[in-house]
Scaffold this motif. Sequence first.
Motif, PDB file in Angstrom:
ATOM      1  N   MET A  73      52.445  72.679 -16.203  1.00  0.00           N
ATOM      2  CA  MET A  73      52.383  73.528 -15.010  1.00  0.00           C
ATOM      3  C   MET A  73      51.545  74.768 -15.309  1.00  0.00           C
ATOM      4  O   MET A  73      51.616  75.315 -16.416  1.00  0.00           O
ATOM      5  CB  MET A  73      53.785  73.963 -14.573  1.00  0.00           C
ATOM      6  CG  MET A  73      53.795  74.657 -13.206  1.00  0.00           C
ATOM      7  SD  MET A  73      55.431  75.292 -12.749  1.00  0.00           S
ATOM      8  CE  MET A  73      56.312  73.800 -12.409  1.00  0.00           C
ATOM      9  N   THR A 130      34.797  81.587  -5.330  1.00  0.00           N
ATOM     10  CA  THR A 130      34.864  82.905  -5.973  1.00  0.00           C
ATOM     11  C   THR A 130      33.508  83.286  -6.546  1.00  0.00           C
ATOM     12  O   THR A 130      32.705  82.413  -6.894  1.00  0.00           O
ATOM     13  CB  THR A 130      35.892  82.937  -7.124  1.00  0.00           C
ATOM     14  OG1 THR A 130      35.598  81.872  -8.013  1.00  0.00           O
ATOM     15  CG2 THR A 130      37.305  82.790  -6.625  1.00  0.00           C
ATOM     16  N   THR A 170      56.316  78.350  -4.351  1.00  0.00           N
ATOM     17  CA  THR A 170      56.212  76.882  -4.386  1.00  0.00           C
ATOM     18  C   THR A 170      56.794  76.289  -5.664  1.00  0.00           C
ATOM     19  O   THR A 170      56.767  75.079  -5.842  1.00  0.00           O
ATOM     20  CB  THR A 170      54.737  76.430  -4.275  1.00  0.00           C
ATOM     21  OG1 THR A 170      53.993  76.988  -5.368  1.00  0.00           O
ATOM     22  CG2 THR A 170      54.106  76.851  -2.985  1.00  0.00           C
ATOM     23  N   PRO A 207      46.663  77.702   4.338  1.00  0.00           N
ATOM     24  CA  PRO A 207      46.183  77.217   3.037  1.00  0.00           C
ATOM     25  C   PRO A 207      44.711  76.836   3.063  1.00  0.00           C
ATOM     26  O   PRO A 207      44.191  76.432   4.101  1.00  0.00           O
ATOM     27  CB  PRO A 207      47.027  75.960   2.810  1.00  0.00           C
ATOM     28  CG  PRO A 207      47.443  75.510   4.169  1.00  0.00           C
ATOM     29  CD  PRO A 207      47.589  76.753   4.980  1.00  0.00           C
ATOM     30  N   MET A 229      46.637  88.682 -14.546  1.00  0.00           N
ATOM     31  CA  MET A 229      46.294  87.251 -14.451  1.00  0.00           C
ATOM     32  C   MET A 229      44.823  87.022 -14.758  1.00  0.00           C
ATOM     33  O   MET A 229      44.473  86.080 -15.472  1.00  0.00           O
ATOM     34  CB  MET A 229      46.600  86.811 -13.011  1.00  0.00           C
ATOM     35  CG  MET A 229      46.409  85.379 -12.693  1.00  0.00           C
ATOM     36  SD  MET A 229      47.784  84.409 -13.292  1.00  0.00           S
ATOM     37  CE  MET A 229      47.068  82.780 -13.211  1.00  0.00           C
TER      38      MET A 229
HETATM   39  C1  B12 Z   1      42.789  83.571  -2.302  1.00  0.00           C
HETATM   40  C2  B12 Z   1      44.281  83.793  -2.436  1.00  0.00           C
HETATM   41  C3  B12 Z   1      45.085  83.292  -1.426  1.00  0.00           C
HETATM   42  C4  B12 Z   1      44.538  82.466  -0.266  1.00  0.00           C
HETATM   43  C5  B12 Z   1      44.319  81.018  -0.666  1.00  0.00           C
HETATM   44  C6  B12 Z   1      45.409  80.474  -1.544  1.00  0.00           C
HETATM   45  C7  B12 Z   1      45.171  79.089  -2.060  1.00  0.00           C
HETATM   46  N1  B12 Z   1      46.223  78.510  -2.555  1.00  0.00           N
HETATM   47  O1  B12 Z   1      44.102  78.547  -2.037  1.00  0.00           O
HETATM   48  C8  B12 Z   1      45.654  82.642   0.789  1.00  0.00           C
HETATM   49  C9  B12 Z   1      45.269  83.828   1.651  1.00  0.00           C
HETATM   50  C10 B12 Z   1      45.915  81.466   1.709  1.00  0.00           C
HETATM   51  C11 B12 Z   1      46.833  82.974  -0.095  1.00  0.00           C
HETATM   52  C12 B12 Z   1      48.124  82.772   0.291  1.00  0.00           C
HETATM   53  C13 B12 Z   1      49.177  83.141  -0.500  1.00  0.00           C
HETATM   54  N2  B12 Z   1      49.151  83.872  -1.595  1.00  0.00           N
HETATM   55 CO1  B12 Z   1      47.572  84.265  -2.536  1.00  0.00          CO
HETATM   56  N3  B12 Z   1      46.063  84.749  -3.631  1.00  0.00           N
HETATM   57  C14 B12 Z   1      44.824  84.489  -3.536  1.00  0.00           C
HETATM   58  C15 B12 Z   1      44.063  85.116  -4.731  1.00  0.00           C
HETATM   59  C16 B12 Z   1      43.422  86.422  -4.265  1.00  0.00           C
HETATM   60  C17 B12 Z   1      43.019  84.221  -5.382  1.00  0.00           C
HETATM   61  C18 B12 Z   1      43.496  82.807  -5.671  1.00  0.00           C
HETATM   62  C19 B12 Z   1      42.335  81.976  -6.157  1.00  0.00           C
HETATM   63  O2  B12 Z   1      41.763  81.183  -5.422  1.00  0.00           O
HETATM   64  N4  B12 Z   1      41.942  82.164  -7.396  1.00  0.00           N
HETATM   65  C20 B12 Z   1      40.845  81.472  -8.030  1.00  0.00           C
HETATM   66  C21 B12 Z   1      41.324  80.216  -8.774  1.00  0.00           C
HETATM   67  C22 B12 Z   1      40.165  79.633  -9.548  1.00  0.00           C
HETATM   68  O3  B12 Z   1      42.338  80.618  -9.672  1.00  0.00           O
HETATM   69  P1  B12 Z   1      43.842  80.074  -9.639  1.00  0.00           P
HETATM   70  O4  B12 Z   1      44.154  79.409  -8.384  1.00  0.00           O
HETATM   71  O5  B12 Z   1      44.720  81.151 -10.100  1.00  0.00           O
HETATM   72  O6  B12 Z   1      43.809  78.934 -10.780  1.00  0.00           O
HETATM   73  C23 B12 Z   1      43.548  79.221 -12.142  1.00  0.00           C
HETATM   74  C24 B12 Z   1      44.787  79.563 -12.971  1.00  0.00           C
HETATM   75  O7  B12 Z   1      45.855  80.077 -12.233  1.00  0.00           O
HETATM   76  C25 B12 Z   1      45.154  78.309 -13.666  1.00  0.00           C
HETATM   77  N5  B12 Z   1      45.958  77.322 -12.969  1.00  0.00           N
HETATM   78  C26 B12 Z   1      46.345  77.259 -11.692  1.00  0.00           C
HETATM   79  N6  B12 Z   1      47.024  76.143 -11.463  1.00  0.00           N
HETATM   80  C27 B12 Z   1      47.083  75.458 -12.592  1.00  0.00           C
HETATM   81  C28 B12 Z   1      47.671  74.243 -12.899  1.00  0.00           C
HETATM   82  C29 B12 Z   1      47.578  73.751 -14.197  1.00  0.00           C
HETATM   83  C30 B12 Z   1      48.156  72.430 -14.513  1.00  0.00           C
HETATM   84  C31 B12 Z   1      46.905  74.506 -15.192  1.00  0.00           C
HETATM   85  C32 B12 Z   1      46.790  73.985 -16.554  1.00  0.00           C
HETATM   86  C33 B12 Z   1      46.334  75.744 -14.881  1.00  0.00           C
HETATM   87  C34 B12 Z   1      46.410  76.200 -13.580  1.00  0.00           C
HETATM   88  O8  B12 Z   1      43.886  77.730 -13.898  1.00  0.00           O
HETATM   89  C35 B12 Z   1      43.048  77.930 -12.744  1.00  0.00           C
HETATM   90  C36 B12 Z   1      41.611  78.003 -13.191  1.00  0.00           C
HETATM   91  O9  B12 Z   1      41.404  79.018 -14.114  1.00  0.00           O
HETATM   92  C37 B12 Z   1      45.234  85.354  -5.721  1.00  0.00           C
HETATM   93  C38 B12 Z   1      45.044  86.475  -6.715  1.00  0.00           C
HETATM   94  C39 B12 Z   1      44.720  85.933  -8.091  1.00  0.00           C
HETATM   95  N7  B12 Z   1      43.982  86.670  -8.843  1.00  0.00           N
HETATM   96  O10 B12 Z   1      45.129  84.850  -8.496  1.00  0.00           O
HETATM   97  C40 B12 Z   1      46.416  85.556  -4.789  1.00  0.00           C
HETATM   98  C41 B12 Z   1      47.784  85.129  -5.248  1.00  0.00           C
HETATM   99  C42 B12 Z   1      47.684  83.775  -5.938  1.00  0.00           C
HETATM  100  N8  B12 Z   1      48.550  84.917  -3.975  1.00  0.00           N
HETATM  101  C43 B12 Z   1      49.715  85.283  -4.060  1.00  0.00           C
HETATM  102  C44 B12 Z   1      50.658  85.105  -3.008  1.00  0.00           C
HETATM  103  C45 B12 Z   1      51.994  85.739  -3.194  1.00  0.00           C
HETATM  104  C46 B12 Z   1      50.351  84.371  -1.887  1.00  0.00           C
HETATM  105  C47 B12 Z   1      51.294  84.040  -0.735  1.00  0.00           C
HETATM  106  C48 B12 Z   1      52.724  83.696  -1.094  1.00  0.00           C
HETATM  107  C49 B12 Z   1      51.185  85.147   0.299  1.00  0.00           C
HETATM  108  C50 B12 Z   1      52.405  85.803   0.688  1.00  0.00           C
HETATM  109  N9  B12 Z   1      53.039  85.291   1.711  1.00  0.00           N
HETATM  110  O11 B12 Z   1      52.794  86.752   0.066  1.00  0.00           O
HETATM  111  C51 B12 Z   1      50.589  82.837  -0.129  1.00  0.00           C
HETATM  112  C52 B12 Z   1      51.052  81.542  -0.827  1.00  0.00           C
HETATM  113  C53 B12 Z   1      50.071  80.440  -0.718  1.00  0.00           C
HETATM  114  C54 B12 Z   1      49.977  79.561  -1.944  1.00  0.00           C
HETATM  115  N10 B12 Z   1      50.939  78.704  -2.132  1.00  0.00           N
HETATM  116  O12 B12 Z   1      49.034  79.627  -2.731  1.00  0.00           O
HETATM  117  C55 B12 Z   1      50.076  85.875  -5.387  1.00  0.00           C
HETATM  118  C56 B12 Z   1      50.931  84.901  -6.188  1.00  0.00           C
HETATM  119  C57 B12 Z   1      51.982  85.631  -6.955  1.00  0.00           C
HETATM  120  C58 B12 Z   1      53.098  84.721  -7.259  1.00  0.00           C
HETATM  121  N11 B12 Z   1      53.631  84.808  -8.440  1.00  0.00           N
HETATM  122  O13 B12 Z   1      53.501  83.963  -6.413  1.00  0.00           O
HETATM  123  C59 B12 Z   1      48.669  86.191  -6.002  1.00  0.00           C
HETATM  124  C60 B12 Z   1      48.566  86.028  -7.509  1.00  0.00           C
HETATM  125  C61 B12 Z   1      48.297  87.636  -5.585  1.00  0.00           C
HETATM  126  C62 B12 Z   1      49.369  88.660  -5.964  1.00  0.00           C
HETATM  127  N12 B12 Z   1      49.969  89.228  -4.998  1.00  0.00           N
HETATM  128  O14 B12 Z   1      49.675  88.970  -7.063  1.00  0.00           O
HETATM  129  N13 B12 Z   1      46.412  83.464  -1.302  1.00  0.00           N
END
Ligand code: B12
Length: 530
Positions: free
Chosen positions: A93, A189, A71, A16, A206
């Motif tokens: 959420m 990013t 999660t 993480p 997304m």
């Molecule tokens: C970098 C990354 C990782 C990194 C870091 C993860 C971290 N948690 O920091 C690493 C390599 C560790 C990782 C691991 C995993 N990842 Co990953 N990861 C990514 C990636 C490429 C970018 C995530 C990111 O930092 N985005 C930038 C931030 C700014 O965006 P964000 O987190 O999505 O948050 C925004 C919105 O989602 C929303 N939001 C998020 N949370 C909340 C909460 C509230 C209250 C609100 C209102 C809004 C909100 O608002 C935020 C700002 O705009 C994404 C792809 C993607 N496009 O999302 C996949 C992604 C999130 N990962 C994914 C997966 C599956 C995993 C793993 C399960 C890997 C695996 N074993 O298969 C693990 C799980 C870890 C975890 N619990 O997060 C999937 C999730 C799909 C799903 N439905 O579960 C994604 C979407 C890629 C895909 N395959 O489609 N990951």
Amino acid sequence: MRVLLINPFYPISETPSPPLGLAYLAGALEEAGVEVRLLDLVVTPYRAEMLAKILDDFQPELVGITAVTMTVDHAMAVVDGVKRHSPRAVTVMGGPHVTFSAPQTLKACPSLDVAVLGEGERTMVELVRAVAAGSGFENVAGIAHRADGAIRFTPPRAFIADLDSLPPPARRLLPLGRYRALGMPISMTTTRGCPHQCIFCIGRKMVGAKVRYRSPRKVVDELEAIGRLGFHQVNIADDLFTADKGHCAAVCDEILRRGLKVPWTSFARVDTVSEDILSKMKAAGCTAVSFGVESANRAILKTIKKRITPEQVVEAVRMCARTGVTPFASFILGLPGETPETIQETMEFGSKLKELGLLYGFHLLAPFPGTDVRERSNTYGIRILTDDWTQYHANRAVTETETVSRGMLDAIAVEWETSFNRYLGGIKERMLAGAAGADEAKQLINLERIVVVYDLMMGEVIETAGRSQADGASANRALARLIGQASGMVAGAPAVIREAIEDAVQKENLVCNVQDGRVEWRWKDSLPGC
Ligand code: B12
């Protein structure tokens, strides 16, 4: 207004990094004048009393939690805990899971009031304003909420067009010191968006098909700031950093112009790299790129809409070798059309490319909500075996194809993990015989330290053993006492525990406070300078 943001638990094995999405939300909320606190359950153990204390002390009007599929059950349990203790707090959420399963999640979790779909910065600020005004949520775009006993969607929200208009992520609210102590990377990013349509990924849906770019100057300002925090590596978490070579080169040029020496990694596609861009990335500090290769089989690559060829993979790995960037490839087993033969093909492809310097790993297909492979699983010949989301970590099978059973996929995953453990066991034996190479010994020592630090953190050992009466003795005595006490409380060889604690103290991840005759050791949470 007060908002509590929560990162639910997921295991250290997923490497993480500090929760960037929540930091972005916190930045936007603070800019709107909202007071924000963050509880990170990845690096702090969850206890109902601890949550209750935070809710009592801080009295948030709104509590937001993030979740990916693996999660979400834990996130829902925490939401239940919040609602039980603070029934008047609005619970929200967001994140990739609920974006594509809002009605199901709201039904499964009656304590949850609102699901936010997609990017959350603007939505969250509007939700807070609606709560403050005591109005309903129907005018907040991009959510699903409860109204009149039903679940209603509001109109979709457009993607944020100008990423430079977003305030920087409020990382000072994150327990960065804990992630640094665990040796995890920190992420940032430079873009949002992905034009590709891989059927197993929700990235494009997304973050949008049109890639939106931050200005290279702002990107490098952020890199410069987080580069000073002492993390061993920055992960550029863009879906596709190399989507546009012009943007990628501009970021690298700005890093080079400022003479920064920050090691970083990024995601890439094999068809978006060239020797020129990799050389520039290497000069700008890029140590490794992660390619999603998924399969070596052409028919599968075509079915999953990956739009790459095995030849392009080989060429990209060669280019990495020539430019000195470490290539990492991730494969997915169990994709549509997978047979025992195609699995063999992919495994052989990986091990052949290892000779060219490729590091690689496997995941098993996890058909997340929102993915094409889930929505049309029948057409793709994929049998989905469970909707128990806790199993969607991609390390054990949740699907089968016509000829590849769950047992077969699990056996491969188990063998892969066992061979890694054998490899570590081999290093250990060589270390004991004084015959280990320096690099391999360092790798094992690092891993052992991570395990110890994690156990100390999640077992709250420092909080328990690190408090004593100051007896006027030296700092060294206080440290020796801490080591002595902690050694009895976590598994591991005493020497490894001692070294892990000494290392954490030396890097100022573990700090000592002496006040009013009491010694108190604690993990350093926030780090100044971000
Ligand atoms: C970098 C990354 C990782 C990194 C870091 C993860 C971290 N948690 O920091 C690493 C390599 C560790 C990782 C691991 C995993 N990842 Co990953 N990861 C990514 C990636 C490429 C970018 C995530 C990111 O930092 N985005 C930038 C931030 C700014 O965006 P964000 O987190 O999505 O948050 C925004 C919105 O989602 C929303 N939001 C998020 N949370 C909340 C909460 C509230 C209250 C609100 C209102 C809004 C909100 O608002 C935020 C700002 O705009 C994404 C792809 C993607 N496009 O999302 C996949 C992604 C999130 N990962 C994914 C997966 C599956 C995993 C793993 C399960 C890997 C695996 N074993 O298969 C693990 C799980 C870890 C975890 N619990 O997060 C999937 C999730 C799909 C799903 N439905 O579960 C994604 C979407 C890629 C895909 N395959 O489609 N990951």
